[in-house]
Design an enzyme around this catalytic site. Structure first.
Site, short mmCIF file in Angstrom:
data_model
loop_
_atom_site.label_atom_id
_atom_site.label_comp_id
_atom_site.label_asym_id
_atom_site.label_seq_id
_atom_site.Cartn_x
_atom_site.Cartn_y
_atom_site.Cartn_z
N LYS A 1 0.81 -1.22 0.00
CA LYS A 1 0.00 0.00 0.00
C LYS A 1 0.85 1.28 0.00
O LYS A 1 0.43 2.31 -0.48
CB LYS A 1 -0.96 -0.01 1.19
CG LYS A 1 -2.07 -1.03 0.99
CD LYS A 1 -3.28 -0.70 1.84
CE LYS A 1 -4.47 -1.55 1.45
NZ LYS A 1 -4.30 -2.96 1.85
N GLU B 1 -9.35 7.19 3.44
CA GLU B 1 -10.26 6.26 4.11
C GLU B 1 -9.45 5.02 4.44
O GLU B 1 -8.43 4.74 3.82
CB GLU B 1 -11.42 5.89 3.18
CG GLU B 1 -11.12 4.74 2.21
CD GLU B 1 -10.01 5.00 1.20
OE1 GLU B 1 -9.77 6.18 0.89
OE2 GLU B 1 -9.38 4.04 0.74
N SER C 1 1.64 -9.82 -0.84
CA SER C 1 1.29 -8.40 -0.72
C SER C 1 1.66 -7.77 0.62
O SER C 1 1.89 -6.57 0.70
CB SER C 1 -0.20 -8.21 -1.00
OG SER C 1 -0.99 -9.02 -0.15
C1 LIG Z 1 -5.12 -3.96 1.66
C2 LIG Z 1 -4.43 -5.22 1.40
C3 LIG Z 1 -4.81 -6.09 0.36
C4 LIG Z 1 -6.03 -5.88 -0.48
O1 LIG Z 1 -6.06 -4.70 -1.23
P1 LIG Z 1 -5.80 -4.67 -2.78
O2 LIG Z 1 -6.14 -3.28 -3.17
O3 LIG Z 1 -6.72 -5.69 -3.41
O4 LIG Z 1 -4.39 -5.00 -3.00
C5 LIG Z 1 -4.04 -7.21 0.12
N1 LIG Z 1 -2.97 -7.50 0.89
C6 LIG Z 1 -2.58 -6.70 1.90
C7 LIG Z 1 -1.38 -7.09 2.70
C8 LIG Z 1 -3.28 -5.54 2.19
O5 LIG Z 1 -2.88 -4.76 3.21
#
Ligand SMILES: *Cc1c(COP(=O)(O)O)cnc(C)c1O
Length: 413
Positions: free
Chosen positions: A106, A128, A394
């Site tokens: 993010k 948000e 992610s």
């Molecule tokens: C917020 C988040 C997601 C989901 O958000 P996307 O916009 O679909 O990427 C996925 N993995 C992590 C670690 C997150 O913090």
């Protein structure tokens, strides 16, 4: 109305690959656009102009690259998961967004948009947050650039994600509780938009995923595309070829679109998005929007939505708070529509099992969101022995310890 009856996907993918999408109206084929109150149009047009003027300019790109390198910690590693590969039968590589500053992808978007806000002369940022991860990334980016930051968060989410609320406050942000509507992410987005409309010149709205009205889905994709660009180059260097497949989890769709973008033109690379299958297929039991949703408008964009027969947007369920959203970015709806990306879902139990597997085999505690992609990779491996796949990891799972204590660790002493 079925998806395929909306338009013919013929050549639409070629348009995307050639950079002609989103089009001038902000559309990816039938999806996307700008469905907002009249009062927001000038602000979005200003943002669109700003994106056009700055995003690709060498001076902006230079400034962004410097922050990504020295503050975010990019490039993130591409790690070969040797023991997991042995267990599951395919050659599995991990793109390590968990190693990025604040623990997830993010931050790529947050620092990029905060830099843009500065160029546009905004004096404050609103954002948000649902699970709090985007709030933390925004608060950190704003502190870094000296911008005041207000984060709207549903009051229910504030209770569920108390440590992240504290992190945001430590990082200097003002966290505003939203008790209206569903008192979660959907209501928080509405409040942030309301704040922005009140002062569209002085305030910048830092949206957290590849959703919302044009140009956000495009802007967020461009800022997250660094994930796939790096992964592609790193894999080519290590393996001398492209992977057979890439896979990522899909909430609003930002880490996944960032991972996929560089691979969409490579037709021989299979692309898989994994949504939250939650407890099962029934409406309200999952957050698998592409798998079970129908077209509709939410938060200013025309995309797929989890809604009932009357078009009422439904609550969602997932063990991972970051995937718990009833919409999905319009580019994903498009990629599903033209058949370039396959979307499937992994349930809560599969995701939890994947957390344990990655911990034990590789010494990496993944975020529960990312664990959905790991679970998808396990399935893929079973049908592609010896194949190569890159998983977008992610984020890291430290934030999920309360949930893991109540699930995986329950009864263990
Ligand atoms: C917020 C988040 C997601 C989901 O958000 P996307 O916009 O679909 O990427 C996925 N993995 C992590 C670690 C997150 O913090």
């Amino acid at each position: 109305m079925t998806l395929s009856s909306i338009t013919e996907p013929t050549d639409a993918l070629a348009d995307l690959v050639a950079g002609r999408l989103p089009d001038a109206r902000g559309r990816f084929g039938p999806f996307g656009g700008r469905y907002v109150p009249e009062t927001l149009i000038p602000a979005l047009e200003r943002l669109e102009d700003g994106v056009r003027q700055h995003l690709r300019s060498p001076s902006f790109q230079q400034e962004l690259a410097a922050e990504l390198k020295s503050w975010v910690g990019r490039p993130t590693a591409l790690t070969f998961a040797g023991r997991l590969s042995e267990r599951w039968g395919a050659r599995i590589w991990l793109k390590r967004e968990d190693l990025a500053h604040t623990g997830a992808h993010k931050i790529n978007n947050a620092i990029g948009q905060a830099l843009l806000a500065k160029r546009l002369g905004a004096g404050r940022i609103v954002a948000e947050t649902g699970a709090g991860q985007h709030g933390v990334a925004s608060a950190a980016a704003c502190a870094r650039l000296g911008l005041p930051c207000t984060v709207y968060m549903g009051s229910i989410d504030m209770r569920r994600q108390a440590p992240n609320v504290d992190r945001m406050r430590l990082l200097g942000a003002t966290v505003v509780a939203v008790s209206t509507g569903d008192a979660t992410l959907r209501a928080a987005i509405d409040e942030a938009l309301r704040d922005w409309v009140a002062d569209p010149l002085g305030t910048y709205y830092l949206l957290g995923s590849a959703v919302g009205p044009h140009p956000y889905p495009y802007l967020v994709r461009e800022l997250q595309a660094v994930i796939g660009r790096e992964a592609r180059a790193q894999f080519l260097e290590k393996a001398g070829a492209l992977p057979d497949a890439v896979i990522a989890c899909v909430g609003g769709g930002s880490n996944s679109i960032g991972m996929f973008h560089a691979f969409v033109p490579e037709r021989e690379v299979e692309i898989i998005g994994v949504e939250a299958g939650g407890r099962g297929e029934a409406l309200g039991d999952n957050a698998a929007t592409v798998s079970y949703g129908r077209p509709g408008v939410l938060h200013g964009t025309y995309s797929l939505l989890l809604q009932d027969a009357d078009g009422q947007v439904q609550e969602t369920h997932s063990v991972s708070a970051g995937l718990d959203y009833s919409g999905v970015g319009p580019e994903h709806a498009f990629l599903a529509h033209v058949g370039r990306v396959r979307y499937e879902s992994a349930g809560d139990e599969e995701a939890l099992a994947a957390v344990r597997a990655l911990c034990e085999a590789e010494g990496i505690l993944p975020a529960l969101e990312s664990a959905h992609a790991i679970a998808g990779a396990k399935r893929w491996a079973a049908s592609h022995p010896g194949g190569t796949i890159i998983v977008c990891l992610s984020g890291r799972g430290d934030k999920d310890m309360p949930t893991l204590q109540q699930t995986l660790l329950k009864g263990e002493k």
